[in-house]
Write a protein that holds these residues in place. Structure first.
Motif, short mmCIF file in Angstrom:
data_model
loop_
_atom_site.label_atom_id
_atom_site.label_comp_id
_atom_site.label_asym_id
_atom_site.label_seq_id
_atom_site.Cartn_x
_atom_site.Cartn_y
_atom_site.Cartn_z
N ARG A 139 0.85 -1.19 0.00
CA ARG A 139 0.00 0.00 0.00
C ARG A 139 0.89 1.24 0.00
O ARG A 139 1.76 1.38 0.85
CB ARG A 139 -0.91 0.01 1.24
N ALA A 140 0.62 2.12 -0.95
CA ALA A 140 1.33 3.41 -1.02
C ALA A 140 2.84 3.25 -1.02
O ALA A 140 3.56 4.01 -0.38
CB ALA A 140 0.89 4.30 0.15
N VAL A 141 3.34 2.25 -1.76
CA VAL A 141 4.77 2.02 -1.83
C VAL A 141 5.38 2.71 -3.05
O VAL A 141 6.32 3.50 -2.93
CB VAL A 141 5.10 0.51 -1.84
N SER A 142 4.85 2.43 -4.23
CA SER A 142 5.36 3.05 -5.45
C SER A 142 4.39 2.76 -6.59
O SER A 142 3.40 2.06 -6.42
CB SER A 142 6.76 2.51 -5.78
N ALA A 143 4.71 3.31 -7.77
CA ALA A 143 3.88 3.08 -8.95
C ALA A 143 3.91 1.60 -9.33
O ALA A 143 4.88 0.89 -9.05
CB ALA A 143 4.38 3.92 -10.12
N LEU A 144 2.87 1.13 -9.99
CA LEU A 144 2.74 -0.29 -10.32
C LEU A 144 3.92 -0.79 -11.13
O LEU A 144 4.42 -1.90 -10.90
CB LEU A 144 1.44 -0.54 -11.08
N GLU A 170 -6.17 2.75 -12.63
CA GLU A 170 -6.35 2.31 -14.02
C GLU A 170 -5.20 2.78 -14.90
O GLU A 170 -4.68 2.02 -15.72
CB GLU A 170 -7.68 2.85 -14.57
N ASN A 171 -4.78 4.03 -14.73
CA ASN A 171 -3.67 4.54 -15.52
C ASN A 171 -2.36 3.83 -15.20
O ASN A 171 -1.50 3.66 -16.07
CB ASN A 171 -3.51 6.04 -15.29
N GLU A 172 -2.19 3.41 -13.95
CA GLU A 172 -0.98 2.70 -13.57
C GLU A 172 -0.87 1.37 -14.31
O GLU A 172 0.23 0.93 -14.66
CB GLU A 172 -0.95 2.46 -12.05
N ILE A 173 -1.99 0.72 -14.54
CA ILE A 173 -1.99 -0.54 -15.27
C ILE A 173 -1.47 -0.33 -16.69
O ILE A 173 -0.63 -1.07 -17.20
CB ILE A 173 -3.39 -1.19 -15.28
N GLY A 174 -1.96 0.71 -17.34
CA GLY A 174 -1.51 1.02 -18.70
C GLY A 174 -0.03 1.32 -18.76
O GLY A 174 0.67 0.88 -19.69
N ALA A 175 0.47 2.04 -17.77
CA ALA A 175 1.88 2.42 -17.75
C ALA A 175 2.80 1.25 -17.42
O ALA A 175 4.01 1.34 -17.63
CB ALA A 175 2.09 3.55 -16.74
N ARG A 189 -6.75 -6.27 -13.12
CA ARG A 189 -7.94 -5.41 -13.08
C ARG A 189 -7.95 -4.57 -11.82
O ARG A 189 -7.23 -4.86 -10.87
CB ARG A 189 -9.22 -6.22 -13.17
N VAL A 190 -8.80 -3.55 -11.83
CA VAL A 190 -9.01 -2.71 -10.66
C VAL A 190 -10.36 -3.05 -10.05
O VAL A 190 -11.37 -3.12 -10.77
CB VAL A 190 -8.97 -1.21 -11.03
N GLU A 191 -10.38 -3.27 -8.75
CA GLU A 191 -11.62 -3.46 -8.03
C GLU A 191 -11.79 -2.32 -7.03
O GLU A 191 -10.83 -1.93 -6.36
CB GLU A 191 -11.63 -4.81 -7.30
N THR A 192 -12.98 -1.78 -6.96
CA THR A 192 -13.27 -0.68 -6.03
C THR A 192 -14.06 -1.24 -4.86
O THR A 192 -15.11 -1.88 -5.04
CB THR A 192 -14.07 0.43 -6.73
N LEU A 193 -13.57 -1.01 -3.65
CA LEU A 193 -14.15 -1.58 -2.44
C LEU A 193 -14.71 -0.46 -1.55
O LEU A 193 -14.13 0.62 -1.46
CB LEU A 193 -13.10 -2.36 -1.66
N VAL A 204 -8.18 -1.39 -5.55
CA VAL A 204 -7.21 -2.48 -5.46
C VAL A 204 -6.89 -2.99 -6.85
O VAL A 204 -7.81 -3.30 -7.62
CB VAL A 204 -7.76 -3.63 -4.58
N ILE A 205 -5.60 -3.07 -7.16
CA ILE A 205 -5.19 -3.74 -8.39
C ILE A 205 -4.94 -5.20 -8.06
O ILE A 205 -4.13 -5.52 -7.19
CB ILE A 205 -3.92 -3.10 -8.99
N ARG A 206 -5.64 -6.08 -8.76
CA ARG A 206 -5.49 -7.52 -8.54
C ARG A 206 -5.01 -8.19 -9.82
O ARG A 206 -5.36 -7.78 -10.93
CB ARG A 206 -6.81 -8.14 -8.09
N ALA A 207 -4.21 -9.24 -9.66
CA ALA A 207 -3.71 -9.99 -10.81
C ALA A 207 -3.27 -11.37 -10.37
O ALA A 207 -2.86 -11.58 -9.23
CB ALA A 207 -2.54 -9.25 -11.45
N THR A 208 -3.33 -12.32 -11.28
CA THR A 208 -2.79 -13.66 -11.07
C THR A 208 -1.37 -13.68 -11.62
O THR A 208 -1.10 -13.06 -12.66
CB THR A 208 -3.65 -14.72 -11.77
N VAL A 209 -0.47 -14.38 -10.93
CA VAL A 209 0.93 -14.43 -11.34
C VAL A 209 1.28 -15.86 -11.75
O VAL A 209 1.07 -16.81 -10.99
CB VAL A 209 1.87 -14.00 -10.20
#
Length: 215
Positions: A139-144, A170-175, A189-193, A204-209
């Protein structure tokens, strides 16, 4: 709970999110309010929004986690200690390189009796050589685009990144398109909670690795 000058009153949603563990959340919030600025953990303007902006912003994500979780750059314990309070059934490893912050995290873990928390002093790059986790968060560490290379290697094959972000998610995902491809992230994807439940929602940005995609 002891009244602390300038501390935001506890929002009604706090009891909903923490349930029977609300007293632990109150104790942690009080400690952070009393000592956080002096110990360099939070800024001087954070007390009037400590519950809303930080505690509940972290706690609302609690249902997303399972198994073993690493929190990268835990700092003040946001989100790691907050989530460990909310989810005692999950094992949390808090990874933090700064000694004074590790001292704080250890003090709070012990004072709150959080036996589901392990604290490691070091960089995620070093931990990732020996450990893997079901979920990795930050959380709040750096850009994606900067965060992916230091978090994805810690995730087991098929595990998840669950990263607490701000309005620009959303913009961080594109970058971060190159890093997403390089480290084998899928279903990004981005989920809004918290909409309709909290004064400020959490993104929250979520992804499978997939390990086969790492390079």
């Amino acid at each position: 709970m002891i009244a602390i000058d300038g501390l935001e009153p506890e929002p009604s949603a706090a009891i909903e999110l923490f349930g029977e563990r609300i007293d632990l959340a109150r104790a942690f919030t009080a400690s952070l309010a009393q000592e956080g600025e002096e110990r360099g953990l939070i800024g001087p303007q954070e007390l009037p929004r400590l519950w809303t902006r930080h505690i509940l912003n972290s706690a609302i994500a609690a249902p997303l986690f399972h198994g073993s979780v690493a929190d990268i750059g835990s700092g003040a314990g946001l989100p790691g200690l907050v989530l460990a309070i909310a989810r005692p059934d999950v094992h949390w490893t808090l990874i933090e390189p700064m000694e004074r912050r590790v001292t704080w995290l250890t003090e709070q873990r012990d004072a709150l009796g959080l036996d589901n928390v392990e604290i490691l002093r070091g960089r995620s790059e070093d931990v990732g050589r020996e450990r893997s986790f079901d979920v990795v968060t930050a959380r709040a560490v750096s850009a994606l685009r900067t965060l992916i290379p230091i978090t994805a290697p810690l995730v087991r094959d098929g595990g998840e990144l669950t990263l607490l972000k701000g309005l620009n998610a959303e913009n961080e995902i594109g970058a971060a398109a190159k890093q997403i491809k390089r480290f084998g992230l899928t279903n990004v994807r981005v989920e809004t909670l918290g909409e309709g439940r909290l004064d400020e929602s959490t993104r929250v940005i979520r992804a499978t690795v997939r390990a086969t995609g790492r390079g």
